[in-house]
Write a protein that holds these residues in place. Sequence first.
Motif, PDB file in Angstrom:
ATOM      1  N   TYR A  45       0.829  -1.351  -0.156  1.00  0.00           N
ATOM      2  CA  TYR A  45       0.113   0.127   0.085  1.00  0.00           C
ATOM      3  C   TYR A  45       0.855   1.208   0.142  1.00  0.00           C
ATOM      4  O   TYR A  45       2.039   1.108   0.295  1.00  0.00           O
ATOM      5  CB  TYR A  45      -1.023   0.139   1.335  1.00  0.00           C
ATOM      6  CG  TYR A  45      -0.283  -0.299   2.541  1.00  0.00           C
ATOM      7  CD1 TYR A  45       0.558   0.762   3.063  1.00  0.00           C
ATOM      8  CD2 TYR A  45      -0.210  -1.354   3.051  1.00  0.00           C
ATOM      9  CE1 TYR A  45       1.248   0.500   4.304  1.00  0.00           C
ATOM     10  CE2 TYR A  45       0.553  -1.898   4.354  1.00  0.00           C
ATOM     11  CZ  TYR A  45       1.146  -0.965   4.899  1.00  0.00           C
ATOM     12  OH  TYR A  45       1.716  -1.005   6.070  1.00  0.00           O
ATOM     13  N   THR A  46       0.408   2.356  -0.479  1.00  0.00           N
ATOM     14  CA  THR A  46       0.862   3.636  -0.365  1.00  0.00           C
ATOM     15  C   THR A  46      -0.017   4.510   0.726  1.00  0.00           C
ATOM     16  O   THR A  46      -1.123   4.412   0.644  1.00  0.00           O
ATOM     17  CB  THR A  46       1.059   4.075  -1.748  1.00  0.00           C
ATOM     18  OG1 THR A  46       1.729   3.526  -2.428  1.00  0.00           O
ATOM     19  CG2 THR A  46       1.849   5.636  -1.634  1.00  0.00           C
ATOM     20  N   ALA A  79      -4.038   3.900   0.419  1.00  0.00           N
ATOM     21  CA  ALA A  79      -4.357   3.334  -0.803  1.00  0.00           C
ATOM     22  C   ALA A  79      -3.513   1.872  -1.103  1.00  0.00           C
ATOM     23  O   ALA A  79      -2.351   1.936  -1.050  1.00  0.00           O
ATOM     24  CB  ALA A  79      -3.838   4.348  -1.944  1.00  0.00           C
ATOM     25  N   TRP A  81      -2.289  -1.331  -3.112  1.00  0.00           N
ATOM     26  CA  TRP A  81      -1.960  -1.528  -4.351  1.00  0.00           C
ATOM     27  C   TRP A  81      -2.897  -2.523  -5.125  1.00  0.00           C
ATOM     28  O   TRP A  81      -3.901  -3.344  -4.405  1.00  0.00           O
ATOM     29  CB  TRP A  81      -0.693  -2.533  -4.329  1.00  0.00           C
ATOM     30  CG  TRP A  81       0.648  -2.128  -3.859  1.00  0.00           C
ATOM     31  CD1 TRP A  81       0.847  -0.589  -3.390  1.00  0.00           C
ATOM     32  CD2 TRP A  81       1.913  -2.690  -3.747  1.00  0.00           C
ATOM     33  NE1 TRP A  81       2.144  -0.459  -3.036  1.00  0.00           N
ATOM     34  CE2 TRP A  81       2.751  -1.772  -3.049  1.00  0.00           C
ATOM     35  CE3 TRP A  81       2.301  -3.816  -3.803  1.00  0.00           C
ATOM     36  CZ2 TRP A  81       3.795  -1.933  -2.839  1.00  0.00           C
ATOM     37  CZ3 TRP A  81       3.586  -4.316  -3.494  1.00  0.00           C
ATOM     38  CH2 TRP A  81       4.651  -3.439  -3.122  1.00  0.00           C
ATOM     39  N   LEU A 169      -5.214   7.783  -9.212  1.00  0.00           N
ATOM     40  CA  LEU A 169      -4.807   6.476  -8.555  1.00  0.00           C
ATOM     41  C   LEU A 169      -4.729   5.410  -9.484  1.00  0.00           C
ATOM     42  O   LEU A 169      -3.746   4.600  -9.120  1.00  0.00           O
ATOM     43  CB  LEU A 169      -5.490   6.389  -7.215  1.00  0.00           C
ATOM     44  CG  LEU A 169      -5.283   7.380  -6.189  1.00  0.00           C
ATOM     45  CD1 LEU A 169      -5.980   6.799  -4.807  1.00  0.00           C
ATOM     46  CD2 LEU A 169      -3.952   7.812  -5.713  1.00  0.00           C
ATOM     47  N   LEU A 174      -3.150   2.044  -7.837  1.00  0.00           N
ATOM     48  CA  LEU A 174      -3.460   2.278  -6.434  1.00  0.00           C
ATOM     49  C   LEU A 174      -5.195   2.512  -6.342  1.00  0.00           C
ATOM     50  O   LEU A 174      -5.495   2.847  -7.323  1.00  0.00           O
ATOM     51  CB  LEU A 174      -2.920   3.365  -5.755  1.00  0.00           C
ATOM     52  CG  LEU A 174      -1.221   3.407  -5.574  1.00  0.00           C
ATOM     53  CD1 LEU A 174      -0.854   4.691  -4.948  1.00  0.00           C
ATOM     54  CD2 LEU A 174      -0.753   2.446  -4.597  1.00  0.00           C
TER      55      LEU A 174
END
Length: 210
Positions: A45-46, A79, A81, A169, A174
Amino acid sequence: MSLLQHLNWRYATKRMTGERVPQEKVDYILEATRLSASSMGLQPYTILVVENPELRQQIQKVAYNQPQIVEASHLLIFAAWNNVTEAEVDEYMQNIADVRGIPVASLADFKASLMNGVVSRTQEQKYEWSARQAYIALGTALAAAAEQGVDATPMEGFDPAALDELLNLKEKGLRSVTLLPLGYRHTEADFLATAKKVRRDKEQLFVTLD
């Protein structure tokens, strides 16, 4: 204060004052979140950090106009992946090798485990797994914020597709999962600010298996 005292103090703040959270506190919360548990350590994730007031006003429109989005000091967007491929696994293997000073080849069995256990799944299954990992990090962020005396409100009340489009995104691989405004409670405007915390009794929540 102990961790239990901090957790008793925190709640899902409904209104915030707009006061800025000192950068050192934000950095502490982010570092704690970076150190959060994650299945196999992959962290798929980010976390987007949004301070810009104009951008947060746009985000508020796809978050059902909830006031915390603009009243907060910072807004964190977790967010996940959208996919997990061999490329991400290889990058992770290289990072482990670099940090621990070991050959990448020595991680062959670990890579195989990730490939078989994660990458082999369907794309949607991989996204769902990544989203669950993001929620683990969210929990760590909430505890860290409470320890720092910073209010935080976990939010699922937004249109993920609209937010993803607003922030492009999809092009980044994302998908937004949850939001976390950071700020300070507005005790006069928030009806929950002085309310007692309500949780299930431990006798109901925990079951000891013999």
